[in-house]
Design a protein around this motif. Sequence first.
Motif, PDB file in Angstrom:
ATOM      1  N   LEU A  75       0.852  -1.195   0.000  1.00  0.00           N
ATOM      2  CA  LEU A  75       0.000   0.000   0.000  1.00  0.00           C
ATOM      3  C   LEU A  75       0.883   1.238   0.000  1.00  0.00           C
ATOM      4  N   ARG A  76       0.746   2.056  -1.033  1.00  0.00           N
ATOM      5  CA  ARG A  76       1.565   3.285  -1.049  1.00  0.00           C
ATOM      6  C   ARG A  76       0.571   4.432  -0.945  1.00  0.00           C
ATOM      7  N   THR A  77       0.652   5.178   0.116  1.00  0.00           N
ATOM      8  CA  THR A  77      -0.291   6.284   0.254  1.00  0.00           C
ATOM      9  C   THR A  77       0.271   7.503  -0.466  1.00  0.00           C
ATOM     10  N   ILE A  78      -0.476   7.929  -1.491  1.00  0.00           N
ATOM     11  CA  ILE A  78      -0.018   9.155  -2.148  1.00  0.00           C
ATOM     12  C   ILE A  78      -0.831  10.295  -1.566  1.00  0.00           C
ATOM     13  N   ARG A  79      -0.153  11.187  -0.875  1.00  0.00           N
ATOM     14  CA  ARG A  79      -0.896  12.355  -0.419  1.00  0.00           C
ATOM     15  C   ARG A  79      -1.165  13.238  -1.610  1.00  0.00           C
ATOM     16  N   GLY A  80      -2.381  13.770  -1.664  1.00  0.00           N
ATOM     17  CA  GLY A  80      -2.673  14.744  -2.707  1.00  0.00           C
ATOM     18  C   GLY A  80      -2.045  16.067  -2.320  1.00  0.00           C
ATOM     19  N   ASP A  81      -2.814  17.108  -2.466  1.00  0.00           N
ATOM     20  CA  ASP A  81      -2.223  18.414  -2.187  1.00  0.00           C
ATOM     21  C   ASP A  81      -2.080  18.626  -0.682  1.00  0.00           C
ATOM     22  N   LYS A  82      -1.057  19.376  -0.298  1.00  0.00           N
ATOM     23  CA  LYS A  82      -0.914  19.862   1.085  1.00  0.00           C
ATOM     24  C   LYS A  82      -1.327  21.316   1.026  1.00  0.00           C
ATOM     25  N   ILE A  83      -2.154  21.751   1.984  1.00  0.00           N
ATOM     26  CA  ILE A  83      -2.686  23.114   1.858  1.00  0.00           C
ATOM     27  C   ILE A  83      -2.500  23.920   3.136  1.00  0.00           C
ATOM     28  N   THR A  84      -2.526  25.242   2.981  1.00  0.00           N
ATOM     29  CA  THR A  84      -2.594  26.138   4.125  1.00  0.00           C
ATOM     30  C   THR A  84      -3.411  27.352   3.700  1.00  0.00           C
ATOM     31  N   TRP A  85      -4.173  27.932   4.644  1.00  0.00           N
ATOM     32  CA  TRP A  85      -5.050  29.069   4.303  1.00  0.00           C
ATOM     33  C   TRP A  85      -4.379  30.365   4.743  1.00  0.00           C
ATOM     34  N   VAL A  86      -4.427  31.387   3.913  1.00  0.00           N
ATOM     35  CA  VAL A  86      -3.718  32.646   4.165  1.00  0.00           C
ATOM     36  C   VAL A  86      -4.645  33.837   3.904  1.00  0.00           C
ATOM     37  N   LYS A  87      -4.685  34.779   4.853  1.00  0.00           N
ATOM     38  CA  LYS A  87      -5.445  36.021   4.603  1.00  0.00           C
ATOM     39  C   LYS A  87      -4.619  36.962   3.721  1.00  0.00           C
ATOM     40  N   GLY A  88      -3.306  36.831   3.824  1.00  0.00           N
ATOM     41  CA  GLY A  88      -2.431  37.703   3.040  1.00  0.00           C
ATOM     42  C   GLY A  88      -1.923  38.879   3.854  1.00  0.00           C
ATOM     43  N   VAL A  89      -2.298  38.941   5.147  1.00  0.00           N
ATOM     44  CA  VAL A  89      -1.776  40.033   5.998  1.00  0.00           C
ATOM     45  C   VAL A  89      -0.812  39.484   7.041  1.00  0.00           C
ATOM     46  N   GLU A  90      -0.675  38.153   7.068  1.00  0.00           N
ATOM     47  CA  GLU A  90       0.218  37.546   8.065  1.00  0.00           C
ATOM     48  C   GLU A  90       1.670  37.937   7.751  1.00  0.00           C
ATOM     49  N   PRO A  91       2.545  37.926   8.767  1.00  0.00           N
ATOM     50  CA  PRO A  91       3.966  38.212   8.502  1.00  0.00           C
ATOM     51  C   PRO A  91       4.506  37.200   7.488  1.00  0.00           C
ATOM     52  N   GLY A  92       5.290  37.687   6.528  1.00  0.00           N
ATOM     53  CA  GLY A  92       5.909  36.805   5.526  1.00  0.00           C
ATOM     54  C   GLY A  92       4.944  36.439   4.421  1.00  0.00           C
ATOM     55  N   CYS A  93       3.790  37.131   4.356  1.00  0.00           N
ATOM     56  CA  CYS A  93       2.818  36.827   3.289  1.00  0.00           C
ATOM     57  C   CYS A  93       2.459  38.074   2.485  1.00  0.00           C
ATOM     58  N   ALA A  94       3.270  39.104   2.562  1.00  0.00           N
ATOM     59  CA  ALA A  94       2.920  40.383   1.916  1.00  0.00           C
ATOM     60  C   ALA A  94       2.714  40.206   0.411  1.00  0.00           C
ATOM     61  N   ASN A  95       3.538  39.381  -0.214  1.00  0.00           N
ATOM     62  CA  ASN A  95       3.421  39.241  -1.666  1.00  0.00           C
ATOM     63  C   ASN A  95       2.211  38.397  -2.049  1.00  0.00           C
ATOM     64  N   VAL A  96       1.885  37.390  -1.214  1.00  0.00           N
ATOM     65  CA  VAL A  96       0.639  36.643  -1.449  1.00  0.00           C
ATOM     66  C   VAL A  96      -0.528  37.615  -1.292  1.00  0.00           C
ATOM     67  N   GLY A  97      -0.418  38.510  -0.307  1.00  0.00           N
ATOM     68  CA  GLY A  97      -1.458  39.538  -0.101  1.00  0.00           C
ATOM     69  C   GLY A  97      -1.592  40.427  -1.322  1.00  0.00           C
ATOM     70  N   TYR A  98      -0.443  40.793  -1.915  1.00  0.00           N
ATOM     71  CA  TYR A  98      -0.469  41.635  -3.123  1.00  0.00           C
ATOM     72  C   TYR A  98      -1.202  40.899  -4.258  1.00  0.00           C
ATOM     73  N   LEU A  99      -0.886  39.599  -4.408  1.00  0.00           N
ATOM     74  CA  LEU A  99      -1.549  38.792  -5.451  1.00  0.00           C
ATOM     75  C   LEU A  99      -3.065  38.805  -5.253  1.00  0.00           C
TER      76      LEU A  99
END
Length: 258
Positions: A75-99
């Motif tokens: 049995l080989r478990t393939i994980r699909g996507d790994k995700i995280t949710w971002v508002k875009g105002v968190e520290p280190g997310c300024a450019n994601v916020g710009y997007l």
Amino acid sequence: NAEQFFRDTLDNGERRYDDLCRNIINDMNEYGLSVVDDFLGVEKGLQILNEVHGMYSAGVFQDGQLVNNLREEKLRTIRGDKITWVKGVEPGCANVGYLINQIDAVICRANTMKNNGQLGNYNIKERTKAMVACYPGSGSHYVVHVDNPNKDGRVITAIYYLNVNWDTERSGGVLRIFPEHGNSVADIEPKFDRLIFFWSDRRNPHEVQPSHRTRYAITVWYFDANEREAALNRIKNNKNNVKSTIDTTTTTTNANTT
Ligand SMILES: O=C(O)CCC(=O)Nc1cc2ccccc2cn1
Ligand SMILES: [Mn+2]
């Protein structure tokens, strides 16, 4: 003179901007999907990619969809996507916020353009946070699905891809959309600085084909005000129904025990 130059440049900017929005509206109304390449330019794209790398190495991504791959003897478990949710105002997310702001601007502009009618006659006033997703290669994929099959309010899916020099032959990871009407599929490569839109409902079942290289994408869903309100009311009514059921059950139970 300089002032006229700036006015022209600004006007050109607006015109180019309006052309972009007009193309998106036309594509959405004709095909139910739209692809915009070179959305932010290389420099901005790389800044966003660096931020996402930073988040990934900080370990904030949750294990996404779990897919068991029975093809191998063990049995080989393939994980699909790994995700995280971002508002875009968190520290280190300024450019994601710009997007996110840039995508908002396009959707808002498209939503207000009179001459082309609104985007699918929707009234878009809010959206989800941004879902940053990573497919960690080794065949991870996402089975065919509809983002919003039961009218939860989400009407437009917007996905921004971050994968530099993506070679589909070697790396796979194609987003395949199976438009409900029409006998063709849309194979979309997750190319760097590419932004796509598609209707989130049953018109666009889609899958991510097995990825053999780490594949990053940032998704935002936009709500139609009416559909969202109706969905929230249904949830509230269901809660009341459940609550009243519990109340009546409890009272009858109490009645029985007294
Ligand atoms: O990365 C792409 O090209 C699209 C991937 C994709 O469809 N992701 C996705 C991810 C989801 C995660 C939670 C709930 C619903 C979801 C629906 N779609
Ligand atoms: Mn999806």
